[in-house]
Design an enzyme around this catalytic site. Structure first.
Site, PDB file in Angstrom:
ATOM      1  N   ASP A 124      36.036  30.230  35.229  1.00 53.26           N
ATOM      2  CA  ASP A 124      36.336  30.275  33.797  1.00 53.26           C
ATOM      3  C   ASP A 124      37.393  29.210  33.516  1.00 53.26           C
ATOM      4  OD1 ASP A 124      36.503  30.907  31.165  1.00 53.26           O
ATOM      5  OD2 ASP A 124      37.151  32.975  31.432  1.00 53.26           O
ATOM      6  N   ASP A 128      31.968  26.886  29.326  1.00 46.28           N
ATOM      7  CA  ASP A 128      33.132  26.868  30.222  1.00 46.28           C
ATOM      8  C   ASP A 128      33.142  28.008  31.223  1.00 46.28           C
ATOM      9  OD1 ASP A 128      33.483  28.824  28.298  1.00 46.28           O
ATOM     10  OD2 ASP A 128      35.649  28.623  28.266  1.00 46.28           O
ATOM     11  N   GLU A 129      32.004  28.654  31.446  1.00 48.88           N
ATOM     12  CA  GLU A 129      32.007  29.836  32.294  1.00 48.88           C
ATOM     13  C   GLU A 129      30.685  29.934  33.043  1.00 48.88           C
ATOM     14  OE1 GLU A 129      32.837  34.658  31.751  1.00 48.88           O
ATOM     15  OE2 GLU A 129      32.654  33.333  30.003  1.00 48.88           O
TER      16      GLU A 129
END
Length: 530
Positions: free
Chosen positions: A11, A105-106
Site C-alpha cells: 500500500d 496504489d494497492e
C-alpha cells in the site's frame, strides 16, 4: 492459511499527495490535500502533514479547508498517478506472476508462486528489496505487510504505515487480532459494526468467543459464518491475477443542483457516451443499463432496464438511459447523475431497431461518440480538470513557459495565473511569477518524471571509441632511427658557401615534421651573414 508468510500486500503511502510533494519541492514537509476543489468536492488523499489536522479521505473539501486552511489544495493529476502506478506494478510483476491490483496504489502478491519466498526470512528479504526498488524508481515510499493470508497481510501493511514493513508469523494470528476492533475485519462496515456493538461485541476476540451460531443468528448464514472464520484468523482467499469486471459506470456531482429538465437529459446522454467509451475500452458489452439519480435532499434513486442482448452501441445506451430518466421525479433538483452498464459480456448482439434508427440519423452517427466531454474517469475518482482551450488553469497542474521553463499552477483568478517554476529534482523551491491567463508564452504541459531521467538510464560509455587499440600500428614510428644522420660528417672543412648549404642537406635527410638540432644554429648563422 499458509504455513509461511508468503502473501505480500503493498500500500503506497498517501499516494496522490506524496506524488505531488515529490513533484513539487516547495510542498515537501507541508500539508497537501488532493481532491475536487468545487463546493461539493471531496478529499481524495491527504498528506500525513494534513492528517495531523484531522483531514482524511472522503471528507467534504469545505470541512477540510476549515480544519487545515493553510494546506495546498490541488486538483488530481491521474496521468501522473497512472504512470507511477505502472512502474510499481512492473516491480511487483518481477516478484511473481500472481499480482492482484486493488487500485492504483494497492496490490496483493503471491511470493510463493513466483519463487521469491518460501519462509519468513526470504519473505522479509523480498519485502525489503521491493521497498528499496520502489523508492529508487519512483522516489515514493510504500508500506508492506507479509502474512499467510490476504486479510492478515492487509492488516500488517496498515500497521506498517508509513514507510515500514510488518511480518505476521503464522500461529500468532489470534493473539494479534484479539484486541482489534471488529471494523478491522473485511466486510464489517459502519452498519454491521453498530449492529455488533448493540449485541455487545466490539473486538475480534469477542466475536470469536460468541461462536458461529450466534453470529449466524445476528448476521445471516453466509456473513455470520465468514465473519467467524476471519475472527479466528482463517482466510483461504487466493491471490487472483485478473478479476472479471461486473459493471462499468460513470457519475458526476454538480456544483449547483440541476433543475432544468432539458439540461438533466443532456447530462444523462453525455454520461452515457462516456460510459460506452469506457465499456469499449475494456473490451466488453452489456445488457443492463442503470441510471443513478441523487436528488437535492440526498435521496438516491436507481433505475435499470435489461435489453434483449448485450450491446456497446452508444445510441442504444443513450436511449435506454433517457427512458429511465422519464420515470424519475427531478422537480426539487438533482445534485448527482450516473449511468452504468452491467451484465457484461465479451460479444455484442446487434439491435436491429437501433440500427434502423441510426440509419435515419445518418451513416456513422450511431457509432460516433463525442469526444469533447473529456476522458472517462472511474466513478471513485474525483474529476480531473484539464487546462482547456478556454485558458482555465487548474491548481497543481503542469505548465511550461517559453522563457522560464517548467512549472505548476499555484492558483488562478481575476484574469491572472500564478505559477511556481520548479522541477522534481530542484534543490530549492522555485520562484513564483504571475501572468495573464491568456499569456501566449504559457502552455499546459505533461507531468515530469519524479526521478531525474539520467538516474533511471545511466550513461553508457561510447563503445565506438574502443577501437582505439588499432593505434598500436604507431609502432612504425620506429623508422625514426634513420634520423641518426642528423649530424652529417661530410663537410669536415666546409667553405663559407658549403656551410650555407649545409642546413638544406640536413633538413632533407631528417624525417618530416622534426627539425634537426643543428638547423636553427647553422641555418640561422648562415642567414645572418652578409
Amino acid at each position: 492459511m499458509r504455513p509461511a508468510p508468503t502473501i505480500l500486500h503493498l500500500d503506497m503511502d498517501a499516494f496522490f499527495a506524496a506524488a505531488e510533494q515529490a513533484a513539487k519541492p516547495s510542498l515537501r514537509g507541508k500539508p497537501v490535500v488532493v481532491g475536487g476543489l468545487g463546493p461539493r468536492g471531496v478529499v481524495a488523499t491527504a498528506s500525513y502533514e494534513a492528517r495531523r489536522f484531522g483531514v482524511h479521505s472522503a471528507m467534504p473539501m469545505g470541512q477540510a479547508r476549515r480544519l487545515c486552511p493553510n494546506a495546498a489544495y490541488l486538483v488530481p493529476r491521474f496521468s501522473l498517478y497512472r504512470t507511477v502506478s505502472e512502474q510499481v506494478m512492473e516491480l511487483l510483476g518481477r516478484l511473481s506472476p500472481l499480482v492482484e491490483p486493488l487500485s492504483l496504489d494497492e496490490a496483493f502478491v503471491d511470493l510463493e508462486a513466483g519463487g521469491a519466498a518460501h519462509d519468513s526470512p526470504s519473505a522479509r528479504e523480498a519485502g525489503e528489496r521491493l521497498r528499496r526498488d520502489i523508492l529508487a524508481v519512483t522516489g515514493l515510499t510504500g508500506s508492506v505487510g507479509l502474512a499467510g493470508s490476504k486479510m492478515l497481510a492487509k492488516i500488517a501493511s496498515e500497521q506498517a504505515k508509513p514507510d515500514g514493513l510488518v511480518l505476521i508469523e503464522p500461529g500468532t494470528e489470534r493473539e494479534l487480532l484479539g484486541p482489534m476492533s471488529v471494523r478491522t475485519l473485511p466486510g464489517v462496515g459502519p452498519a454491521t459494526g453498530e449492529h455488533l456493538r448493540r449485541a455487545g461485541m466490539t473486538t475480534v476476540a469477542e466475536l470469536a468467543e460468541a461462536g458461529e451460531d450466534e453470529l449466524v443468528r445476528l448476521l445471516g448464514k453466509a456473513h455470520g459464518a465468514s465473519l467467524f472464520r476471519m475472527a479466528l484468523g482463517h482466510d483461504d482467499r487466493p491471490v487472483v491475477a485478473e478479476r472479471d469486471a461486473k459493471s462499468v459506470s460513470v457519475e458526476d456531482t454538480f456544483d449547483v443542483d440541476l433543475h432544468d429538465r432539458v439540461r438533466i437529459r443532456l447530462e444523462v446522454e453525455r454520461l452515457a457516451d462516456r460510459c460506452v467509451r469506457r465499456l469499449r475500452g475494456s473490451g466488453h458489452s452489456g445488457r443492463t443499463i442503470v441510471l443513478k439519480v441523487r436528488r437535492y435532499d440526498f435521496s438516491t434513486l436507481t433505475r435499470s432496464e435489461t435489453l434483449r442482448g448485450p450491446t456497446d452501441d452508444p445510441a442504444v445506451v443513450r436511449e435506454a438511459a433517457a427512458r429511465l430518466l422519464e420515470s424519475v421525479d427531478t422537480t426539487g433538483g438533482v445534485r448527482l447523475l450516473g449511468v452504468g452498464v452491467s451484465g457484461l459480456a465479451d460479444y455484442t448482439q446487434e439491435d436491429l431497431f437501433a440500427q434502423a434508427a441510426a440509419g435515419e440519423r445518418g451513416p456513422g452517427d450511431a457509432d460516433r461518440i463525442p469526444e469533447e466531454h473529456g476522458p472517462v474517469r472511474d466513478e471513485a475518482e474525483p474529476v480531473e480538470q484539464q487546462a482547456p482551450t478556454g485558458r482555465h488553469w487548474a491548481a497543481g497542474h503542469d505548465v511550461r513557459h517559453a522563457r522560464y521553463g517548467a512549472g505548476w499552477v499555484q492558483g488562478s483568478g481575476l484574469g491572472r495565473v500564478t505559477v511556481r517554476f520548479e522541477e522534481p529534482w530542484s534543490a530549492v523551491p522555485g520562484r513564483v511569477r504571475t501572468f495573464s491567463v491568456d499569456d501566449p508564452d504559457l502552455e499546459p504541459s505533461e507531468p515530469l518524471p519524479l526521478v531525474r531521467p539520467e538516474l533511471e538510464e545511466p550513461e553508457v560509455p561510447e563503445e565506438p571509441e574502443e577501437p582505439e587499440e588499432p593505434e598500436e600500428p604507431e609502432e612504425p614510428e620506429e623508422p625514426e632511427e634513420p634520423e641518426e644522420p642528423e649530424v652529417p660528417e661530410e663537410p669536415e672543412v666546409p667553405d663559407e658557401a658549403d656551410e650555407r648549404d649545409q642546413p638544406d642537406r640536413s633538413d632533407r635527410s631528417s624525417s618530416p615534421g622534426r627539425r634537426p638540432k643543428s638547423w636553427s644554429a647553422a641555418g640561422g648563422a648562415g642567414r645572418s651573414r652578409p
